[in-house]
Design a protein around this motif. Structure first.
Motif, PDB file in Angstrom:
ATOM      1  N   SER A 278       0.827  -1.207   0.000  1.00 24.73           N
ATOM      2  CA  SER A 278       0.000   0.000   0.000  1.00 24.73           C
ATOM      3  C   SER A 278       0.862   1.259   0.000  1.00 24.73           C
ATOM      4  O   SER A 278       0.622   2.195  -0.772  1.00 24.73           O
ATOM      5  CB  SER A 278      -0.934  -0.025   1.213  1.00 24.73           C
ATOM      6  OG  SER A 278      -1.774   1.096   1.219  1.00 24.73           O
ATOM      7  N   GLN A 279       1.873   1.274   0.864  1.00 22.19           N
ATOM      8  CA  GLN A 279       2.762   2.437   0.958  1.00 22.19           C
ATOM      9  C   GLN A 279       3.558   2.630  -0.330  1.00 22.19           C
ATOM     10  O   GLN A 279       3.681   3.753  -0.834  1.00 22.19           O
ATOM     11  CB  GLN A 279       3.715   2.258   2.136  1.00 22.19           C
ATOM     12  CG  GLN A 279       4.734   3.364   2.279  1.00 22.19           C
ATOM     13  CD  GLN A 279       5.761   3.070   3.374  1.00 22.19           C
ATOM     14  OE1 GLN A 279       5.585   2.170   4.190  1.00 22.19           O
ATOM     15  NE2 GLN A 279       6.832   3.819   3.375  1.00 22.19           N
ATOM     16  N   ALA A 280       4.096   1.540  -0.883  1.00 18.20           N
ATOM     17  CA  ALA A 280       4.894   1.645  -2.113  1.00 18.20           C
ATOM     18  C   ALA A 280       4.042   2.146  -3.274  1.00 18.20           C
ATOM     19  O   ALA A 280       4.505   2.961  -4.085  1.00 18.20           O
ATOM     20  CB  ALA A 280       5.515   0.289  -2.445  1.00 18.20           C
ATOM     21  N   LEU A 281       2.800   1.693  -3.353  1.00 10.78           N
ATOM     22  CA  LEU A 281       1.909   2.168  -4.410  1.00 10.78           C
ATOM     23  C   LEU A 281       1.581   3.647  -4.217  1.00 10.78           C
ATOM     24  O   LEU A 281       1.600   4.426  -5.178  1.00 10.78           O
ATOM     25  CB  LEU A 281       0.626   1.337  -4.436  1.00 10.78           C
ATOM     26  CG  LEU A 281       0.765  -0.110  -4.901  1.00 10.78           C
ATOM     27  CD1 LEU A 281      -0.549  -0.863  -4.691  1.00 10.78           C
ATOM     28  CD2 LEU A 281       1.211  -0.189  -6.350  1.00 10.78           C
ATOM     29  N   ALA A 282       1.291   4.033  -2.982  1.00  9.28           N
ATOM     30  CA  ALA A 282       0.963   5.437  -2.694  1.00  9.28           C
ATOM     31  C   ALA A 282       2.114   6.360  -3.080  1.00  9.28           C
ATOM     32  O   ALA A 282       1.886   7.463  -3.592  1.00  9.28           O
ATOM     33  CB  ALA A 282       0.608   5.602  -1.222  1.00  9.28           C
ATOM     34  N   GLU A 283       3.340   5.911  -2.849  1.00  7.55           N
ATOM     35  CA  GLU A 283       4.509   6.722  -3.215  1.00  7.55           C
ATOM     36  C   GLU A 283       4.616   6.920  -4.716  1.00  7.55           C
ATOM     37  O   GLU A 283       5.264   7.854  -5.184  1.00  7.55           O
ATOM     38  CB  GLU A 283       5.788   6.088  -2.661  1.00  7.55           C
ATOM     39  CG  GLU A 283       5.893   6.211  -1.153  1.00  7.55           C
ATOM     40  CD  GLU A 283       7.052   5.426  -0.555  1.00  7.55           C
ATOM     41  OE1 GLU A 283       7.840   4.807  -1.311  1.00  7.55           O
ATOM     42  OE2 GLU A 283       7.157   5.425   0.688  1.00  7.55           O
ATOM     43  N   GLN A 284       3.976   6.042  -5.490  1.00 10.07           N
ATOM     44  CA  GLN A 284       3.945   6.168  -6.954  1.00 10.07           C
ATOM     45  C   GLN A 284       2.634   6.790  -7.428  1.00 10.07           C
ATOM     46  O   GLN A 284       2.281   6.687  -8.598  1.00 10.07           O
ATOM     47  CB  GLN A 284       4.131   4.786  -7.591  1.00 10.07           C
ATOM     48  CG  GLN A 284       5.459   4.146  -7.291  1.00 10.07           C
ATOM     49  CD  GLN A 284       6.614   4.933  -7.856  1.00 10.07           C
ATOM     50  OE1 GLN A 284       6.593   5.324  -9.026  1.00 10.07           O
ATOM     51  NE2 GLN A 284       7.626   5.191  -7.049  1.00 10.07           N
ATOM     52  N   GLU A 285       1.897   7.394  -6.495  1.00 10.51           N
ATOM     53  CA  GLU A 285       0.622   8.050  -6.773  1.00 10.51           C
ATOM     54  C   GLU A 285      -0.442   7.089  -7.292  1.00 10.51           C
ATOM     55  O   GLU A 285      -1.283   7.452  -8.114  1.00 10.51           O
ATOM     56  CB  GLU A 285       0.818   9.241  -7.705  1.00 10.51           C
ATOM     57  CG  GLU A 285       1.726  10.305  -7.091  1.00 10.51           C
ATOM     58  CD  GLU A 285       1.903  11.533  -7.955  1.00 10.51           C
ATOM     59  OE1 GLU A 285       1.271  11.629  -9.016  1.00 10.51           O
ATOM     60  OE2 GLU A 285       2.692  12.395  -7.544  1.00 10.51           O
ATOM     61  N   VAL A 286      -0.386   5.847  -6.799  1.00 12.26           N
ATOM     62  CA  VAL A 286      -1.430   4.868  -7.076  1.00 12.26           C
ATOM     63  C   VAL A 286      -2.348   4.856  -5.858  1.00 12.26           C
ATOM     64  O   VAL A 286      -1.893   4.661  -4.730  1.00 12.26           O
ATOM     65  CB  VAL A 286      -0.844   3.464  -7.313  1.00 12.26           C
ATOM     66  CG1 VAL A 286      -1.956   2.425  -7.470  1.00 12.26           C
ATOM     67  CG2 VAL A 286       0.076   3.465  -8.531  1.00 12.26           C
ATOM     68  N   LYS A 287      -3.635   5.083  -6.076  1.00 13.77           N
ATOM     69  CA  LYS A 287      -4.599   5.117  -4.979  1.00 13.77           C
ATOM     70  C   LYS A 287      -5.040   3.699  -4.635  1.00 13.77           C
ATOM     71  O   LYS A 287      -5.496   2.949  -5.508  1.00 13.77           O
ATOM     72  CB  LYS A 287      -5.820   5.945  -5.370  1.00 13.77           C
ATOM     73  CG  LYS A 287      -6.858   6.003  -4.279  1.00 13.77           C
ATOM     74  CD  LYS A 287      -8.098   6.733  -4.718  1.00 13.77           C
ATOM     75  CE  LYS A 287      -9.094   6.697  -3.578  1.00 13.77           C
ATOM     76  NZ  LYS A 287     -10.444   6.895  -4.033  1.00 13.77           N
ATOM     77  N   VAL A 288      -4.911   3.316  -3.375  1.00 22.16           N
ATOM     78  CA  VAL A 288      -5.366   2.010  -2.918  1.00 22.16           C
ATOM     79  C   VAL A 288      -6.818   2.152  -2.469  1.00 22.16           C
ATOM     80  O   VAL A 288      -7.110   2.823  -1.475  1.00 22.16           O
ATOM     81  CB  VAL A 288      -4.470   1.458  -1.797  1.00 22.16           C
ATOM     82  CG1 VAL A 288      -5.027   0.143  -1.261  1.00 22.16           C
ATOM     83  CG2 VAL A 288      -3.042   1.275  -2.299  1.00 22.16           C
ATOM     84  N   ALA A 289      -7.711   1.541  -3.220  1.00 21.35           N
ATOM     85  CA  ALA A 289      -9.144   1.657  -2.951  1.00 21.35           C
ATOM     86  C   ALA A 289      -9.582   0.784  -1.788  1.00 21.35           C
ATOM     87  O   ALA A 289     -10.485   1.152  -1.042  1.00 21.35           O
ATOM     88  CB  ALA A 289      -9.934   1.290  -4.206  1.00 21.35           C
TER      89      ALA A 289
END
Length: 155
Positions: free
Chosen positions: A25-36
């Motif tokens: 979740s954190q790694a995706l958020a750092e790439q501006e991917v929203k975790v739904a």
């Protein structure tokens, strides 16, 4: 904006204790991917498939699972999800096992990590539950490549 969902498969973890899911979740958020959404389910074929199908109903681009990809009798993620990924990406599993071999040696042979597209054209990655394995997959394969894979599939 790219969106994702995370499914953790474990008999022992909860959302609060799920370090691998938190890392993803954190790694995706750092790439501006929203975790739904994030879910945790037991190592059970029906629970895994039910949660996976529930998550694919969301308007997401990526669906990442972690856990249950080994060869132990309780590791049922591969047989649960392989039929739900009609467009496999064999190179992901091959590359992941190669990278894992460099890190952990021949134990990497037991991994059944895989990737593919589901019937809703969502890009799915099926990862081991180990946080280190998730870091390897995310940092060396998924984050550098997911946009390109989505672009190619959506042509």
């Amino acid at each position: 904006m790219t969106t994702a969902a995370i499914l953790t498969i474990s008999d022992t973890r909860s959302l609060a204790s799920d370090k691998s899911g938190q890392y993803i979740s954190q790694a995706l958020a750092e790439q501006e991917v929203k975790v739904a959404k994030r879910l945790v389910v037991k190592d059970d074929v029906v629970e895994i498939q039910s949660a996976f199908l529930q998550l694919e109903q969301l308007k997401i681009d990526l669906l990442i699972t972690n856990g249950g990809t080994g060869i132990a009798k309780r590791d049922v993620t591969f047989p649960a999800l392989e039929p739900l990924l009609p467009v496999p990406i064999p190179g992901f599993g091959e590359a992941f096992r190669s990278l894992s071999y460099d890190e952990i040696g021949s134990h990497a042979l037991a991994s059944r990590a895989m990737a593919g597209f589901n019937t809703r054209e969502q890009l799915c990655f099926v990862l081991p539950g180990s946080t280190n394995a998730c870091k390897t997959a995310l940092n060396q394969l998924i984050l550098p490549e997911f946009s390109h894979l989505l672009f190619e599939r959506r042509k």
